[in-house]
Enzyme design. Sequence first.
Site, PDB file in Angstrom:
ATOM      1  N   SER A   1      49.375  31.132  44.357  1.00  0.00           N
ATOM      2  CA  SER A   1      49.729  31.705  42.917  1.00  0.00           C
ATOM      3  C   SER A   1      50.059  30.715  41.994  1.00  0.00           C
ATOM      4  CB  SER A   1      50.913  32.860  43.227  1.00  0.00           C
ATOM      5  OG  SER A   1      50.620  33.855  43.877  1.00  0.00           O
TER       6      SER A   1
ATOM      7  N   LYS B   1      45.610  28.190  40.227  1.00  0.00           N
ATOM      8  CA  LYS B   1      44.335  27.463  40.423  1.00  0.00           C
ATOM      9  C   LYS B   1      42.965  28.020  39.765  1.00  0.00           C
ATOM     10  CE  LYS B   1      44.157  27.089  44.901  1.00  0.00           C
ATOM     11  NZ  LYS B   1      43.617  27.951  45.611  1.00  0.00           N
TER      12      LYS B   1
ATOM     13  N   GLU C   1      36.200  26.055  43.311  1.00  0.00           N
ATOM     14  CA  GLU C   1      37.740  26.318  43.595  1.00  0.00           C
ATOM     15  C   GLU C   1      37.807  26.860  44.872  1.00  0.00           C
ATOM     16  OE1 GLU C   1      39.258  29.454  41.029  1.00  0.00           O
ATOM     17  OE2 GLU C   1      41.057  29.592  42.534  1.00  0.00           O
TER      18      GLU C   1
ATOM     19  N   GLU D   1      42.444  29.260  57.586  1.00  0.00           N
ATOM     20  CA  GLU D   1      41.270  29.893  57.163  1.00  0.00           C
ATOM     21  C   GLU D   1      40.515  29.147  56.218  1.00  0.00           C
ATOM     22  OE1 GLU D   1      42.728  33.260  54.943  1.00  0.00           O
ATOM     23  OE2 GLU D   1      42.168  34.453  56.506  1.00  0.00           O
TER      24      GLU D   1
ATOM     25  N   THR E   1      59.553  16.041  44.503  1.00  0.00           N
ATOM     26  CA  THR E   1      58.069  15.603  44.973  1.00  0.00           C
ATOM     27  C   THR E   1      57.852  15.731  46.261  1.00  0.00           C
ATOM     28  OG1 THR E   1      58.561  13.154  45.117  1.00  0.00           O
ATOM     29  CG2 THR E   1      58.230  13.785  42.791  1.00  0.00           C
TER      30      THR E   1
ATOM     31  N   CYS F   1      36.591  53.943  32.231  1.00  0.00           N
ATOM     32  CA  CYS F   1      36.194  54.279  33.342  1.00  0.00           C
ATOM     33  C   CYS F   1      37.011  55.666  33.783  1.00  0.00           C
ATOM     34  CB  CYS F   1      36.185  53.323  34.241  1.00  0.00           C
ATOM     35  SG  CYS F   1      34.885  53.467  35.622  1.00  0.00           S
ATOM     36  N   LEU F   2      37.843  55.420  34.730  1.00  0.00           N
ATOM     37  CA  LEU F   2      38.966  56.578  35.129  1.00  0.00           C
ATOM     38  C   LEU F   2      39.381  57.282  33.869  1.00  0.00           C
ATOM     39  CD1 LEU F   2      40.381  58.387  37.176  1.00  0.00           C
ATOM     40  CD2 LEU F   2      41.980  56.677  37.204  1.00  0.00           C
TER      41      LEU F   2
ATOM     42  N   HIS G   1      32.977  49.109  31.671  1.00  0.00           N
ATOM     43  CA  HIS G   1      34.350  48.066  31.617  1.00  0.00           C
ATOM     44  C   HIS G   1      34.141  47.246  30.506  1.00  0.00           C
ATOM     45  CE1 HIS G   1      36.461  49.868  35.070  1.00  0.00           C
ATOM     46  NE2 HIS G   1      35.165  50.374  35.453  1.00  0.00           N
TER      47      HIS G   1
ATOM     48  N   GLU H   1      36.205  45.630  29.110  1.00  0.00           N
ATOM     49  CA  GLU H   1      37.271  44.460  29.411  1.00  0.00           C
ATOM     50  C   GLU H   1      36.470  43.164  29.999  1.00  0.00           C
ATOM     51  OE1 GLU H   1      37.147  47.321  31.021  1.00  0.00           O
ATOM     52  OE2 GLU H   1      38.014  47.058  33.031  1.00  0.00           O
TER      53      GLU H   1
HETATM   54  N1  GLN Z   1      37.208  56.648  40.532  1.00  0.00           N
HETATM   55  C1  GLN Z   1      36.206  56.833  39.547  1.00  0.00           C
HETATM   56  C2  GLN Z   1      34.920  56.908  40.086  1.00  0.00           C
HETATM   57  O1  GLN Z   1      34.761  56.384  40.952  1.00  0.00           O
HETATM   58  C3  GLN Z   1      36.466  55.787  38.083  1.00  0.00           C
HETATM   59  C4  GLN Z   1      36.239  54.154  38.815  1.00  0.00           C
HETATM   60  C5  GLN Z   1      36.798  53.441  37.661  1.00  0.00           C
HETATM   61  O2  GLN Z   1      37.568  53.542  36.999  1.00  0.00           O
HETATM   62  N2  GLN Z   1      36.346  52.243  37.962  1.00  0.00           N
HETATM   63  O3  GLN Z   1      34.050  57.300  39.145  1.00  0.00           O
END
Ligand code: GLN
Length: 536
Positions: A14, A17, A141, A150, A188, A382-383, A508, A510
């Site tokens: 954390s 990187k 990275e 790992e 250091t 989405c949801l 999405h 975003e």
């Molecule tokens: N759970 C919901 C679905 O599968 C919404 C998924 C989400 O928000 N990425 O459709």
Amino acid sequence: MSQYIFVTGGVCSSLGKGVAAASLGNLLESRGLSIRLIKIDPYINVDAGTMNPYQHGEVYVTDDGAETDLDLGNYERFTSAPLSRENSITTGQIYQEVIKKEREGRYLGRTVQVIPHITDEIKKRIINVGEREGVDVTIVEIGGTVGDIESIPFLEAARQFIIDFGRENVIFVHLTLVPTVSEGELKTKPTQHSVKALREIGIQPDILLCRAEKPLSEALRRKISLFTNVEFHAVISAFDIKSTIYEIPLIYSKQGLDDIVVEKLGIEKTPREQEKWKEVVDRYINARKLVRIGIVGKYTELHDSYKSVYEALYHGGIANASRVELVKIDSEELERVESVGNYFSEVDGILVPGGFGQRGIEGMIIAARFAREKGFPFFGICLGMQIMVIEFARNVLKLKDANSTEFDPKTDYPVISLLEEQIDIKRMGGTMRLGRGESRLLRGSLIHRIYGSDVIFERHRHRYEVSNIYRDAFEENGLVISGVTEDNSLVESVEWKGHPWGIGVQFHPEFNSKPVTPHPLFSSFISACMGKKQVK
Ligand code: GLN
């Protein structure tokens, strides 16, 4: 032939990187280089799709539908390098491939071993990205911390790049921590030890990025240089900043990080072009107005769970010369409060992000109802869009206990459901809709005005859909179906008719927002929330 930069981490996890690798990419692009970025995750999961956001943060989705680590989001936000599933490598993928080949008899009876078979597969995956037409530098990275069991095969593969490509074509950047002990003294020793651990496996770092609470003094940098065998000017001070992570490339370039890389790789020096980036950072730092956005979700405790949403909100702020303050609201808590109005009096808009599973759903529905009835800016992703639909069905269409079959498989009104449930036949299904997809926007809708386009492309990650059976009822009662797939079979976006700003999207957005090119939906949402503020 491409050149390679490996970014490793030492002392603890954390340290950022991902942002460091992304910032380096940003700087090399500012020098006119064409770069690629790869994230290696040494866990055995094949991809991040099955991981709980509480453990690893959000699952980032690429255009081609790969479910990856959130660092790929940083790569996309900081650079213009193209990303696909090839840019995300896990131990699970490597072993899966090697075992598949072994079962096909492709190792011709040889003993299959970590070295060379696993390491060869790792190198093949990296080279596959790096050795493409026009790529100058590939930044890799390596997740985890040096010393972890790992990550050993990946570090070994990285070391072999020296043999395969020549020392002059490979750079190792090590991000480490210089902790503070009593009375603010910086220490250091942990850095010395983590470099020692790297050298034991044959890797001498060329550049150190030293995370510390405050800038390192020259004396301290000289000491680190002496003990780690890293040139003094390549011991970079990566001190904590209060402003924004987008300032990090500027902090690095002030210390000449890009000059060091360009020089070490023997690349022709083109001047640094950083104006646009500087402008973004300036706008962020100098923003005078404050906008407070309430995020109603169930993973609000861990910032990384909604990382891309938060960043896109910040970008929306940059576009509006205002600073976004995130007010994280646990949706389960909303289920218990007496007055939702009081609860939301401190925020200028509400966003319900994506999610899975039933927990916290009722709280999100309460938030959507409040926003719809009070003309409060509301953005459902989405949801969050599915929540808008469920709320509307229950409270406007009066379909009692309407729900998604994800949360209540026995509901009388499955307004959100799996496609095969809608048409009552069993098909292959239950798999998620992932990656880039086309949507058609309805002319005259708010979302159409915002995008200024009939056709848009956004990324998806969901399994459930708005049921087509209820579409007419929604439209007749004021829930506009403002976006659909090209064949009109799936709902892509909805909005509340006559509401100042109430939009839900099944995709999405975003994932398609960058500080230099804020996403129009987020810019418009923030602008609407600012308008709200003036009214208050
Ligand atoms: N759970 C919901 C679905 O599968 C919404 C998924 C989400 O928000 N990425 O459709």
